[in-house]
Design a protein around this motif. Sequence first.
Motif, PDB file in Angstrom:
ATOM      1  N   GLU A 298      43.745  71.111  22.543  1.00  0.00           N
ATOM      2  CA  GLU A 298      43.410  70.029  21.620  1.00  0.00           C
ATOM      3  C   GLU A 298      44.618  69.135  21.383  1.00  0.00           C
ATOM      4  O   GLU A 298      44.510  67.897  21.379  1.00  0.00           O
ATOM      5  CB  GLU A 298      42.921  70.603  20.286  1.00  0.00           C
ATOM      6  N   GLY A 299      45.784  69.732  21.183  1.00  0.00           N
ATOM      7  CA  GLY A 299      46.998  68.948  20.993  1.00  0.00           C
ATOM      8  C   GLY A 299      47.339  68.120  22.215  1.00  0.00           C
ATOM      9  O   GLY A 299      47.816  66.986  22.100  1.00  0.00           O
ATOM     10  N   THR A 300      47.104  68.684  23.394  1.00  0.00           N
ATOM     11  CA  THR A 300      47.356  67.935  24.630  1.00  0.00           C
ATOM     12  C   THR A 300      46.443  66.723  24.725  1.00  0.00           C
ATOM     13  O   THR A 300      46.880  65.633  25.117  1.00  0.00           O
ATOM     14  CB  THR A 300      47.144  68.833  25.858  1.00  0.00           C
ATOM     15  N   MET A 301      45.188  66.886  24.375  1.00  0.00           N
ATOM     16  CA  MET A 301      44.247  65.778  24.431  1.00  0.00           C
ATOM     17  C   MET A 301      44.696  64.637  23.503  1.00  0.00           C
ATOM     18  O   MET A 301      44.625  63.456  23.859  1.00  0.00           O
ATOM     19  CB  MET A 301      42.839  66.240  24.050  1.00  0.00           C
ATOM     20  N   VAL A 302      45.162  65.006  22.322  1.00  0.00           N
ATOM     21  CA  VAL A 302      45.641  63.990  21.378  1.00  0.00           C
ATOM     22  C   VAL A 302      46.895  63.321  21.915  1.00  0.00           C
ATOM     23  O   VAL A 302      47.009  62.086  21.929  1.00  0.00           O
ATOM     24  CB  VAL A 302      45.908  64.624  20.000  1.00  0.00           C
ATOM     25  N   ALA A 303      47.854  64.129  22.360  1.00  0.00           N
ATOM     26  CA  ALA A 303      49.134  63.589  22.810  1.00  0.00           C
ATOM     27  C   ALA A 303      49.007  62.809  24.121  1.00  0.00           C
ATOM     28  O   ALA A 303      49.778  61.878  24.368  1.00  0.00           O
ATOM     29  CB  ALA A 303      50.137  64.726  22.984  1.00  0.00           C
ATOM     30  N   LYS A 304      48.039  63.183  24.941  1.00  0.00           N
ATOM     31  CA  LYS A 304      47.889  62.537  26.247  1.00  0.00           C
ATOM     32  C   LYS A 304      46.944  61.340  26.217  1.00  0.00           C
ATOM     33  O   LYS A 304      47.234  60.299  26.810  1.00  0.00           O
ATOM     34  CB  LYS A 304      47.369  63.562  27.271  1.00  0.00           C
ATOM     35  N   MET A 305      45.808  61.467  25.511  1.00  0.00           N
ATOM     36  CA  MET A 305      44.738  60.498  25.685  1.00  0.00           C
ATOM     37  C   MET A 305      44.627  59.451  24.584  1.00  0.00           C
ATOM     38  O   MET A 305      43.765  58.581  24.645  1.00  0.00           O
ATOM     39  CB  MET A 305      43.406  61.228  25.844  1.00  0.00           C
TER      40      MET A 305
END
Length: 490
Positions: free
Chosen positions: A280-287
Amino acid sequence: MHTDRERRVLDAVHTGVFAAGNWRPAASGRTFEVVDPATELPLIAVADGGPTDAGAAFDAACAAQPDWAATAPRERAEILRRAFDGLVARTEELALLITLEMGKPLAQSRGEVAYAAEFLRWFSEQAAHIGGTYRPAPAGAQRLITHRQPVGPCLLITPWNFPLAMGTRKVGAAIAAGCTMVLKPAELTPLASFFLAEVLSEAGLPSGVLNVVTSSDAAALVAPILADSRLRKVSFTGSTEVGKILLRQAADTILRASMELGGNAPLIVFDDANLDDAVEGTMVAKMRNMGQSCVAANRLLVHESIAEEYVERLAERMAALRVGRGTEDGIEVGPLIDEKQRQKVAGLVQDAVTCGARPVTGGLMPGDRGYFYSPTVLVDVPATARIAQEEVFGPVAAITTFRGEDEALTLANQTRFGLVGYVFSRDISRAFRVAEALETGMVGINEGLVSNPAGPFGGVKQSGLGREGGDEGIEEYLSTKYMALALQQN
């Protein structure tokens, strides 16, 4: 074609040069078109300012500086607070405007309006708390007094990816400190800055405090202002390459400079991370913003023992994202800003594949109109790939595995940039140990979103100078005057 609602919002926006409280055409009479990146169709024509317009805007800022500096801090605070209310009240039309000129989905544009407005509220609270000091000299015969004063007229240059928030982050601090300014928004997305100028004017900001000039030739526009001995500060958000040019120019007149430049953010997922939180954090930080953010995770470093499951989960999430025009319901990924940016992203992906990376999902340019690029996951990305060293600024997750903490830190710090890093681990000692060792100005710990008006935003190494937001943000627009007072002896 654009809908009636879209046309009404566009028709309500001023599109000229804003100087000394007045809107007018460019001195040359020239205009340039702002293009919808989702349709490749022109939205509206705006004034194409030149050196004459820059001079008029800067003259207005210089003329307004003495009175504005003398304005009561509470008055400055109340103007900013009214502007905060004004932005919030007009969220829907402003969000639509941002989506039209920049491409992000409406939900993200609404989020940007809220984020941008918070800078005005934050700095309204800072304006009345500019302090000084009074203390005895060590020898005792004098009193040492410090007084904070506005630095003076400023040149503020903002990027296209967050056209409203990057404006309020600079403008709010300058207003709170008592500085006047010329704002030069990005050529690709000037409309939100026009809207901001209108809202601040309605909130009671005096004429000449904020002046806005757009141009298709940014270098020609800002050069005469940078060379003017009356300028006291330049603040820029954009690429490291342009930042270096501005710093060289600023050296000629010894300008105060704030530079928020490029990034190459590492996101480290350790073997003890909560995978749900990490994905979830990756999705926020990436997208966020289709990956078009200086704080977007650029290099995903994942412990080899959990890499397979992490990749499977992330690829599933990325592949499920709906791509399309941001004004449509349910769209999660809009277009990139222009064809040049799309080709850059495609080129970095192709280079990575050539170097040995393997695409798990994405890597496509869907549709025959609009600058779209599908969310992409790459695995086995080698350090030799350009994407490991360059900011991709697009919806591409480039994954590399590591075995231990030392290797993860070596990979993370192996870049000339140092804006932000992300760490996912349930071991709090490890999380803080790694966060302190990362060569970045900011770190998200089990968190994919670090941007907050109350936090000092900025980087180290070639990611910039100075901080925006937080208590530090207003300091960038203040100078310290020291006075020595001799006490008379009885």
